[in-house]
Every structure is written in C-alpha cells, then in structure tokens.
Design an enzyme around this catalytic site. Structure first.
Site, short mmCIF file in Angstrom:
data_model
loop_
_atom_site.label_atom_id
_atom_site.label_comp_id
_atom_site.label_asym_id
_atom_site.label_seq_id
_atom_site.Cartn_x
_atom_site.Cartn_y
_atom_site.Cartn_z
N ASP A 52 41.55 80.11 66.95
CA ASP A 52 40.34 80.34 67.74
C ASP A 52 39.07 79.96 66.98
O ASP A 52 39.09 79.80 65.75
CB ASP A 52 40.24 81.83 68.10
CG ASP A 52 41.09 82.19 69.30
OD1 ASP A 52 41.32 81.30 70.15
OD2 ASP A 52 41.53 83.34 69.38
N TYR A 110 49.15 84.58 57.32
CA TYR A 110 47.70 84.73 57.47
C TYR A 110 47.16 85.73 56.45
O TYR A 110 47.90 86.62 56.00
CB TYR A 110 47.38 85.29 58.87
CG TYR A 110 47.45 84.30 60.01
CD1 TYR A 110 46.34 83.56 60.38
CD2 TYR A 110 48.63 84.14 60.74
CE1 TYR A 110 46.39 82.67 61.45
CE2 TYR A 110 48.70 83.25 61.81
CZ TYR A 110 47.57 82.52 62.15
OH TYR A 110 47.62 81.64 63.20
#
Lengths: 244, 244
Positions: A52, A110
């Site tokens: 995003d 992540y």
C-alpha cells in the site's frame, strides 16, 4: 523470450503504493517506464507484493519477460539509471521461464517499527509509528506466541481482499526493543490484506491493556474483525524479504 | 524576566540549518515565530549549536527570556502546537537567569551513520551517507583511538569559523557496526566548524586504505587541512546531546 528477476528496494513515502494506476506515482509504474526506456518494450512486471501507499520495502521481487539481449545481471545498473532516487534495483538475474514473483513465492518477512514515547516526534517520522501512551512490551512479546502457527486469520484482514482462503501460517513473530524503539518482525507463508498492520494494532491493544494476553486465542478463533486491533499506519511497515 | 530552557529535536532535511536567516526556513526561525505567537513577545533564542543545513538533532538546547506567566514546563506543549511536524520541543523548564545554551555548554555528542554497500540506496537516504566501495571497519575503529584526547584539530576545520582556539578534547570516539550500517559516535568539549564531518571523512580514507592508521598522529600534528579527509555530507549527522 527471457525471464528477468529483480530485487527491489524503495522508500514508499512518496509513492501511491506498488501497483500501477492510471494516475499517480507508483513503484511498478516507475520500473515499467524505466524498462521501456532501456529495451523499447512495453513490459508488464509481476510484483511479489502489492504494498500500500506509504509502505516501504527492502525486498520486493518482480519478474518480467523480454526479448532484449542485455545480460540478466546488467539490468540492475541499466534500470537504476532510469529510476528516481527513492526506488532502487538491488539485484537482477535471468531465471527459468516458469518463475513468477507472486505465484512462486513461499513466504514473506515484514518489520514494523513503533517509537513509544510521550514527547512529540519529528525525526524519522516517515519510518515510524508514534505511540504516546506507555506500552507494556513484555506483554506484547508474550502475545506474539499465540499468533505463531497455522490459523484462520480472517479477524486480521481488511475488506477488499481476493484471497481464496484466510488460513495462513506464521512461522516467526518476535519483538526487539532498544530504548523507546519497538521493532516487530513477522514471517508467514503469506499475508491477508492489511494483516501485518492489524496484527500490530492488536499487539498495541495488548500493550496498553485493552486486550488480555489470554484473550488472543479466542479473538483468533472467533474470527471477528471487530475484536482485533486497529490497522496501524503504513509508514512503520517494511517488507524485508520474500522467500522462494 | 524569566529564563526558559528548551530541549529540541528536528529533522534537518527541509531546513536551511539552525540559524535564523533573512530568507529561508530555519529551525531557530520556526521556534522564534512559535514563541511570538504564544507570548506576543519577539524573543531571540540562544541555541547550543548552529547546525548546518541537512544536519539533524535529537539534543539541541536553547534558552530565551520572557515576561510570560506560562509555567516553565508548559512551554513544551504550547510551542509544539505552533511548530511544523519536523521540529519538536522535547522538554521545557525554567532555569537560572545566568544559564546560556551556548556559553554554559560543557560538551556535545554527535552520531554519524554510513551505509556501506555497493547497491544503490533508496531507503533512509536523508539520514545516511552512502559509501559504495568496501570500507575496512576494523582499521577505522583503530584510527578512532588516535583522535581521543586533547589535540589541536585545525586540520579538521572548514574555513569560516570564529573559534579563538583550535584545541579541543575528544572524550569518546567509537564505531558500532551492524550489517552494512556503520554508526560513529563522537563526544568532545566542543567542535570546530565541520569538525565531525571532516574527521569522519578522514576515517573513510582510513577505511579505504588511502590513509594509514599510523599516519593519523602526523596528520593531527601537522595541522594541514589538505592532509585530512573530505567533509562528508550533512545528512548522516545527528547532534545527539549537549552536556552542561
């Protein structure tokens, strides 16, 4: 026809995310334009992760097909000369024709970084999520354990995902703390839409006492998005690595 | 009249440095404007360090005199409401009238961060100096030892300084390495103009073999600016703390 694999780093601050859009600056758009300038071909690149807007990456992988004669390892410098400062090709190589950056992926890692202090934050804001109230990091560390393993994570997903199943396996989930920095690392075979950010938001509710550690298991099992935490801002999130 | 002491953090990326100028955005200028809005007084603030454009800070100290009735510790939140996102008051307090942020200072601590890798850098560029050729960090660590102590540092100064003496005492100088990050910490009773950046530039010449460790002592003693290293870019530099 040849298949070229790219390892990509970018600072997401000034991008509208990875995926090409009709209007607006995206990472995919920038790289496709750069490849067009070099090869003269309109290549579509497959990205491992449609991150995003505002999310950063040290490890996005992409591949594209080309008729160009440029050696695989030379694409790195060639593409970099045509890219803006905030996106970098770290590695390029020729791979088997059946390699696909997204479908061949076996997992991802992540990191998410929180700065936990009362005082206003001015330095490094584009890479940090600022939490002003005191978090209990020991409780957050214990909560991580409940997420590890194979679970249905539908309580930790934003609408808009096209995922066929909401079952995922988290292989690694831990926290490192240094002074007021709380750095969270999470690896899984795949992530649902906004899954990392909602899991971190849930950890924060553990850290401020709004969710009890022993309730995590029930929240996962119940699968109700309303019981998990907020979707924390994108800027603390970095895609560290994609596994194949 | 009262004397208010401020602890200030800022991201130097979009500032023309600390010092107020007729034109252009400076940290001092922003804070003075904020104080004017709160107190209605045109206060001049004394800063501990006139950091250059692009240099960051976690520890600048400043003081100003005011007739305002606002309690010392309340200035923090009051000023912050009038400041842009990239500068923050971390602490405010009333102090003795003879406290002066610059003249009362007993020393300062800086950090400088290098990322040492061949690949293009896109992430965190505003806080890192990118060195693409391989540095020998063990040699750089050994070289630090020669700078510690009281020396005439005129070989490590840019022109434009009004310093009365070029003798300074470095009390601490060491390097921490993690993967491709080289983080340098240096403390002294004071620094000449660009002294940290030129010393780091000299360390880099040690790291790439252009200066031998055993020649450092001679370079310091000779006091010739042409023998020391380059003045490295400002963005890797952070003022960490001012001592009183």
């Amino acid at each position: 026809m040849r298949n070229i694999k790219l390892l990509i780093e970018f600072d997401g601050t000034n991008f509208l995310g990875w995926q090409r859009q009709k209007e607006g600056r995206t990472v995919q758009g920038c790289i496709e334009k750069a490849i067009l300038k070099i090869t003269g071909e309109e290549s579509l690149i497959n990205g491992s992760s449609r991150t995003d807007s505002g999310v950063h990456s040290r490890g996005t992988v992409a591949n594209f097909f080309t008729n160009s004669k440029i050696p695989g390892n030379k694409f790195r410098e060639a593409i970099n000369t045509k890219l803006p400062d905030d996106v970098a090709i770290i590695k390029s190589e020729e791979v088997d024709m059946d390699f696909h950056a997204r479908y061949s992926s076996k997992g991802k890692r992540y990191s998410y970084t929180i700065v936990n202090r009362y005082e206003k934050l001015s330095l490094g804001k584009q890479y940090l999520y600022h939490v002003r109230y005191k978090l209990n990091v020991e409780d957050m560390k214990k909560a991580c354990e409940y997420f590890i393993g194979t679970h249905d994570f539908r309580a930790f997903m934003s609408p808009g995902s096209s995922a066929k199943t909401t079952i995922r396996t988290i292989s690694e989930f831990y926290i490192e703390q240094e002074d007021d920095m709380i750095k969270i690392f999470i690896s899984a075979d795949g992530f649902l839409y906004n899954m990392v950010r909602i899991i971190v938001g849930t950890l924060i509710k553990v850290g401020n006492g709004k969710i009890k550690i022993e309730d995590i298991e029930g929240i996962i099992n119940e699968g109700n998005r309303k019981k998990s935490g907020m979707c924390v801002p994108p800027n603390g999130l970095i895609l560290e690595k994609v596994f194949y």
